[in-house]
Design an enzyme around this catalytic site. Sequence first.
Site, PDB file in Angstrom:
ATOM      1  N   ARG A  56       0.890  -0.935  -0.134  1.00 62.08           N
ATOM      2  CA  ARG A  56       0.033   0.148   0.004  1.00 62.08           C
ATOM      3  C   ARG A  56       1.168   1.106  -0.411  1.00 62.08           C
ATOM      4  O   ARG A  56       2.219   0.865   0.598  1.00 62.08           O
ATOM      5  CB  ARG A  56      -0.786   0.003   1.628  1.00 62.08           C
ATOM      6  CG  ARG A  56      -1.951  -1.222   1.200  1.00 62.08           C
ATOM      7  CD  ARG A  56      -2.826  -1.052   2.443  1.00 62.08           C
ATOM      8  NE  ARG A  56      -3.882  -1.926   2.477  1.00 62.08           N
ATOM      9  CZ  ARG A  56      -3.888  -3.809   3.461  1.00 62.08           C
ATOM     10  NH1 ARG A  56      -2.073  -3.972   3.522  1.00 62.08           N
ATOM     11  NH2 ARG A  56      -4.325  -5.018   3.256  1.00 62.08           N
ATOM     12  N   LYS A  82      -1.945  -3.103   7.566  1.00 63.56           N
ATOM     13  CA  LYS A  82      -2.914  -2.405   8.159  1.00 63.56           C
ATOM     14  C   LYS A  82      -2.866  -4.064   9.007  1.00 63.56           C
ATOM     15  O   LYS A  82      -3.400  -4.977   8.464  1.00 63.56           O
ATOM     16  CB  LYS A  82      -4.479  -2.549   6.864  1.00 63.56           C
ATOM     17  CG  LYS A  82      -5.218  -2.404   6.890  1.00 63.56           C
ATOM     18  CD  LYS A  82      -5.987  -2.402   6.220  1.00 63.56           C
ATOM     19  CE  LYS A  82      -8.229  -2.280   5.770  1.00 63.56           C
ATOM     20  NZ  LYS A  82      -8.454  -1.923   4.461  1.00 63.56           N
ATOM     21  N   HIS A 103      -3.395   2.999  -5.715  1.00 58.22           N
ATOM     22  CA  HIS A 103      -4.373   1.438  -5.280  1.00 58.22           C
ATOM     23  C   HIS A 103      -3.670   1.376  -6.056  1.00 58.22           C
ATOM     24  O   HIS A 103      -4.285  -0.726  -6.424  1.00 58.22           O
ATOM     25  CB  HIS A 103      -5.522   1.887  -4.510  1.00 58.22           C
ATOM     26  CG  HIS A 103      -4.943   0.735  -3.606  1.00 58.22           C
ATOM     27  ND1 HIS A 103      -3.924   0.459  -2.030  1.00 58.22           N
ATOM     28  CD2 HIS A 103      -6.004  -0.201  -3.096  1.00 58.22           C
ATOM     29  CE1 HIS A 103      -4.776  -0.396  -2.003  1.00 58.22           C
ATOM     30  NE2 HIS A 103      -5.998  -1.040  -2.303  1.00 58.22           N
ATOM     31  N   ARG A 105      -1.307  -1.683  -6.848  1.00 59.40           N
ATOM     32  CA  ARG A 105      -1.231  -2.864  -5.732  1.00 59.40           C
ATOM     33  C   ARG A 105      -2.480  -4.233  -6.569  1.00 59.40           C
ATOM     34  O   ARG A 105      -2.600  -5.187  -5.988  1.00 59.40           O
ATOM     35  CB  ARG A 105      -1.867  -2.139  -4.356  1.00 59.40           C
ATOM     36  CG  ARG A 105      -2.561  -3.046  -3.132  1.00 59.40           C
ATOM     37  CD  ARG A 105      -2.822  -3.397  -2.378  1.00 59.40           C
ATOM     38  NE  ARG A 105      -3.374  -3.447  -0.953  1.00 59.40           N
ATOM     39  CZ  ARG A 105      -2.852  -4.616  -0.669  1.00 59.40           C
ATOM     40  NH1 ARG A 105      -1.326  -4.557   0.008  1.00 59.40           N
ATOM     41  NH2 ARG A 105      -3.357  -5.191   0.355  1.00 59.40           N
ATOM     42  N   HIS A 156      -4.195 -10.184   3.255  1.00 64.78           N
ATOM     43  CA  HIS A 156      -5.600  -9.277   3.208  1.00 64.78           C
ATOM     44  C   HIS A 156      -5.435 -10.563   5.412  1.00 64.78           C
ATOM     45  O   HIS A 156      -4.844 -12.298   4.652  1.00 64.78           O
ATOM     46  CB  HIS A 156      -5.691 -10.376   2.607  1.00 64.78           C
ATOM     47  CG  HIS A 156      -5.639  -9.398   1.393  1.00 64.78           C
ATOM     48  ND1 HIS A 156      -6.339  -9.331   0.257  1.00 64.78           N
ATOM     49  CD2 HIS A 156      -6.189  -7.916   1.189  1.00 64.78           C
ATOM     50  CE1 HIS A 156      -6.317  -8.346  -0.774  1.00 64.78           C
ATOM     51  NE2 HIS A 156      -6.413  -7.377   0.297  1.00 64.78           N
ATOM     52  N   TYR A 211      -9.934 -10.039  -7.578  1.00 69.09           N
ATOM     53  CA  TYR A 211      -9.132 -10.973  -8.339  1.00 69.09           C
ATOM     54  C   TYR A 211      -9.720 -11.648  -9.222  1.00 69.09           C
ATOM     55  O   TYR A 211      -9.337 -11.711 -10.299  1.00 69.09           O
ATOM     56  CB  TYR A 211      -7.873 -10.596  -7.929  1.00 69.09           C
ATOM     57  CG  TYR A 211      -7.097  -8.756  -7.061  1.00 69.09           C
ATOM     58  CD1 TYR A 211      -7.901  -7.360  -7.923  1.00 69.09           C
ATOM     59  CD2 TYR A 211      -7.410  -9.419  -5.702  1.00 69.09           C
ATOM     60  CE1 TYR A 211      -6.931  -7.027  -6.955  1.00 69.09           C
ATOM     61  CE2 TYR A 211      -6.856  -8.129  -4.623  1.00 69.09           C
ATOM     62  CZ  TYR A 211      -6.882  -7.096  -5.636  1.00 69.09           C
ATOM     63  OH  TYR A 211      -7.168  -5.393  -4.996  1.00 69.09           O
TER      64      TYR A 211
END
Length: 334
Positions: free
Chosen positions: A147, A172, A278, A281, A304, A313
Amino acid sequence: MNPVIYVPQSKRLLEQLCEVLRYKHYSFKTEQAYCYWVRFFVRWCGRVGPMRHPRDMGAAEVTQFLTMLANERRVSVSTHNQALSALLFLYRDVLGIDLPWLAEVQRPTRPRRIPSVLTKAEVAALLGTMEGETALLGKLLYGTGMRLMEGLRLRVKDVDFDRQVLVVRQAKGGKDRVVMLPKSLQEALKAQMARARAVWSHDRVVGTAGVEVPDALAVKYPDLGCRWGWFWVFPSPRLSVDPRSEVERRHHLYEERLQRAIKLASAAARIAKPVSVHTLRHSFATHLLQAGTDIRTVQELLGHSDVSTTMIYTHVLKVAAGGTASPLDALMAA
């Protein structure tokens, strides 16, 4: 057993809010956002009715405020949820009011949208129009899937040329992870670290305060922020005042610098798709899956928590593949 609620010592409402946010180790950006929404809520309620303390208001005022945001301001779902989170934090964690209506306030559902993804040719065109350290940073984000803030907060000690990996700290959710270091960027990254070393040496000569270090490490190790290993890989060219400690020190590169460079590069490359930092990414993940990389590996690289987040995706791949023939093609051929 009910959890113990931290009781703020300040008298002013916003000071109490900041005190509890810092006690719970929320980020500075979250602190800014929550203060904005609480201030906005109190002022708006004062305009539509008598000025009162939030302690004397409840479900009716919160619902009216959120309805105004949705119908009059037409804010996005994420903005709406952020405002609701700020008010819930105010009542539960600052004022210590756990009323039944708090659990009944409904959050707007965020629609699942397919992210904008660039083709490999578009990524090459985009990065090819960029120059300097923003170009290197853009290539690093696309080449690792990091990120924006993860790339900007990269420290010298977290770059491992021997193992060819980068360690992403406090990402995150407060999690750490390891990503690959692209071989094609090693020399450019070494040159960038040499420039950062020159900035670090200058700061040491003139006696500039060390860079920010997490939690209470600066108290335990007073000189930690002055060590080379903790310095930024992408330092800012100017000193800035820390908004919390009010100490003038070297910050990392400002995030809007790369954001502006991406917008200009997108226009120069004549890319019609919506492009942001973003997007790099998203493109990283999609191109890995196209190359046959296992989705669990992509999940780890992206950081994630749930593989269902990474599964978005696979929908991008279905759209990009275009494997199903349209019935119109068969009709026209006949």
